[in-house]
Design an enzyme around this catalytic site. Structure first.
Site, short mmCIF file in Angstrom:
data_model
loop_
_atom_site.label_atom_id
_atom_site.label_comp_id
_atom_site.label_asym_id
_atom_site.label_seq_id
_atom_site.Cartn_x
_atom_site.Cartn_y
_atom_site.Cartn_z
N ASN A 10 0.78 -1.29 0.08
CA ASN A 10 0.10 -0.01 0.04
C ASN A 10 0.79 1.35 0.04
O ASN A 10 1.48 1.53 0.80
CB ASN A 10 -1.07 0.00 1.25
N TRP A 11 1.06 1.83 -1.01
CA TRP A 11 2.01 2.93 -1.24
C TRP A 11 1.54 4.10 -0.82
O TRP A 11 2.11 5.21 -0.64
CB TRP A 11 2.58 3.18 -2.79
N LYS A 12 0.21 4.25 -0.46
CA LYS A 12 -0.44 5.43 0.05
C LYS A 12 -0.21 6.67 -0.87
O LYS A 12 -0.06 6.43 -2.29
CB LYS A 12 -0.14 5.78 1.46
N HIS A 96 -9.57 1.09 4.84
CA HIS A 96 -8.32 1.26 5.53
C HIS A 96 -8.72 2.15 6.66
O HIS A 96 -9.26 3.17 6.53
CB HIS A 96 -7.31 1.87 4.57
N GLU A 98 -6.80 4.85 7.50
CA GLU A 98 -6.55 6.33 7.16
C GLU A 98 -7.88 6.80 6.37
O GLU A 98 -8.14 7.87 6.53
CB GLU A 98 -5.39 6.32 6.26
N GLY A 174 2.22 2.53 10.75
CA GLY A 174 3.20 3.67 10.70
C GLY A 174 3.86 3.75 11.76
O GLY A 174 4.57 5.01 12.08
N SER A 212 3.32 -2.07 10.40
CA SER A 212 4.58 -1.95 10.85
C SER A 212 5.37 -3.26 10.33
O SER A 212 6.15 -3.76 11.25
CB SER A 212 5.03 -1.69 11.95
N GLY A 233 2.81 -1.07 4.37
CA GLY A 233 2.96 0.33 3.96
C GLY A 233 4.18 0.95 3.84
O GLY A 233 5.09 0.60 2.78
N GLY A 234 4.78 1.42 5.08
CA GLY A 234 6.19 2.16 4.83
C GLY A 234 7.28 1.21 4.20
O GLY A 234 7.85 1.62 3.26
P1 PGA Z 1 2.78 0.33 7.80
O1 PGA Z 1 1.30 0.65 7.17
O2 PGA Z 1 3.17 -0.68 7.18
O3 PGA Z 1 3.49 1.59 7.40
O4 PGA Z 1 2.47 0.39 9.31
C1 PGA Z 1 0.42 -0.41 6.78
C2 PGA Z 1 -0.83 -0.04 6.28
O5 PGA Z 1 -1.33 1.06 6.66
O6 PGA Z 1 -1.50 -0.62 5.48
#
Ligand code: PGA
Length: 251
Positions: A10-12, A96, A98, A174, A212, A233-234
Site C-alpha cells: 500500500n504505497w499510500k 483502510h 486512514e 506507521g 509496521s 505500508g512504509g
Molecule cells: P505500515 O502501514 O506498514 O506503514 O504500518 C500499513 C498500512 O497502513 O496498510
C-alpha cells in the site's frame, strides 16, 4: 487447508508514477516471484496505468487504494470501478484506517463501496482494526466484530479468488509497533469465527496482517497460525525491503 498467500504494498500518497514503474522493473529484474504468494501493488490513482503496463509480463497484480460506490455521475474528484477496471486494475483496498479516520468514511460508506466492487468484479482487500484506546478499553473483539458485520452483512457469497481481509491494528500502522504473533493470531481467529457465524467461509478466506511489517518481523509473522500474508505500508516503498519481506514467504 491451503489458502492463497498475498504480499500487498500500500504505497499510500507516495511514489510518483515513474518511481512506481522503477520499483516494478526492479522486482522483475530480481526475479523474486518464485514464491507462490501473489504480489499486489497499490499505487496512487495516477500511478495505476503505468504500473499495469510495467507489470504486464509478470505475475504482479495492481490494486487501487479507494473507489467510489456510485457507478458514474456528478461526483467531482471520485473514481469509479469501471475506470479502475478499464485502467487494468484488479484490486481495491477498502476500509483502510486512514480512510476511516482522516477522511471520515463510516461503516455504511465502506459497505456500499464493498457492494459496488463486488458487483463490478473488482477484487477486495477489506481492512479492519482497533485503535489503541479501543484495545486498552477491552473493546477489540466487539469492534472487529462490528466492523466485519457492517462491512459484509449484506453479502451472501465471498468470491473464492478475490476477497481478503487485512487485520490492521491502528496503533501499529506507521508507528514501528508491531502486533505480537499471538495477538495477531487471536484477532485472526476471532475474524474467522465471526465469518463462519455469519455463514461465510471463515476457514478459507485469506487473512492478512498489516501494521509496521518489515523485513525483521516478517519471518515470525508469516509463520503465525492464520496469517496468510501482509498489507505493507512504509516498508513497501523501497523495493529492497519489499523483496526481503517477500522472501520470507518461501521459507
Ligand atoms: P505500515 O502501514 O506498514 O506503514 O504500518 C500499513 C498500512 O497502513 O496498510
Amino acid at each position: 487447508m491451503s489458502r492463497k498467500q498475498y504480499c500487498v504494498a500500500n504505497w499510500k500518497m507516495n511514489l510518483t508514477s515513474t518511481e512506481g514503474v522503477n520499483f516494478i522493473l526492479d522486482l522483475v529484474s530480481k526475479d523474486i516471484m518464485s514464491a507462490s504468494a501473489k504480489i499486489i501493488l497499490c499505487p496512487s490513482f495516477t500511478g495505476i496505468i503505468p504500473a499495469v503496463e510495467a507489470a504486464k509480463d509478470c505475475r504482479i497484480e495492481i490494486g487501487a487504494q479507494n473507489v467510489y460506490f456510485e457507478p458514474e455521475g456528478a461526483f467531482t474528484g471520485e473514481v469509479s470501478t469501471a475506470m479502475l477496471k478499464d485502467a487494468g486494475c484488479q484490486w481495491v483496498i477498502l476500509g483502510h484506517s486512514e480512510r476511516r479516520h482522516i477522511f471520515k468514511e463510516d461503516d455504511q460508506t465502506i459497505a456500499r463501496k464493498i457492494q459496488r466492487a463486488l458487483r463490478d468484479d473488482l477484487k477486495i482487500i477489506l481492512c479492519i482494526g482497533e485503535t489503541l484506546e479501543q484495545r486498552e478499553a477491552g473493546q477489540t473483539d466487539a469492534l472487529l466484530k462490528s466492523q466485519l458485520k457492517s462491512a459484509i452483512e449484506n453479502i451472501s457469497v465471498i468470491p473464492e479468488d478475490g476477497f481478503c481481509i487485512a487485520y490492521e491494528p491502528v496503533w501499529a500502522i506507521g508507528t514501528g509497533k508491531t502486533a505480537t504473533p499471538d495477538l495477531a493470531a487471536d484477532a485472526h481467529r476471532l475474524i474467522r469465527d465471526n465469518l463462519t457465524d455469519m455463514g461465510l467461509p471463515g476457514e478459507t478466506v485469506s487473512l492478512l496482517y498489516g501494521g509496521s511489517v518489515k523485513p525483521e518481523n516478517a519471518k515470525e509473522l508469516i509463520k503465525t497460525d492464520g496469517i496468510d500474508g501482509f498489507l505493507i505500508g512504509g516498508a513497501s516503498l523501497k523495493s529492497e525491503a519489499f523483496c526481503q519481506i517477500y522472501e520470507q514467504f518461501k521459507s
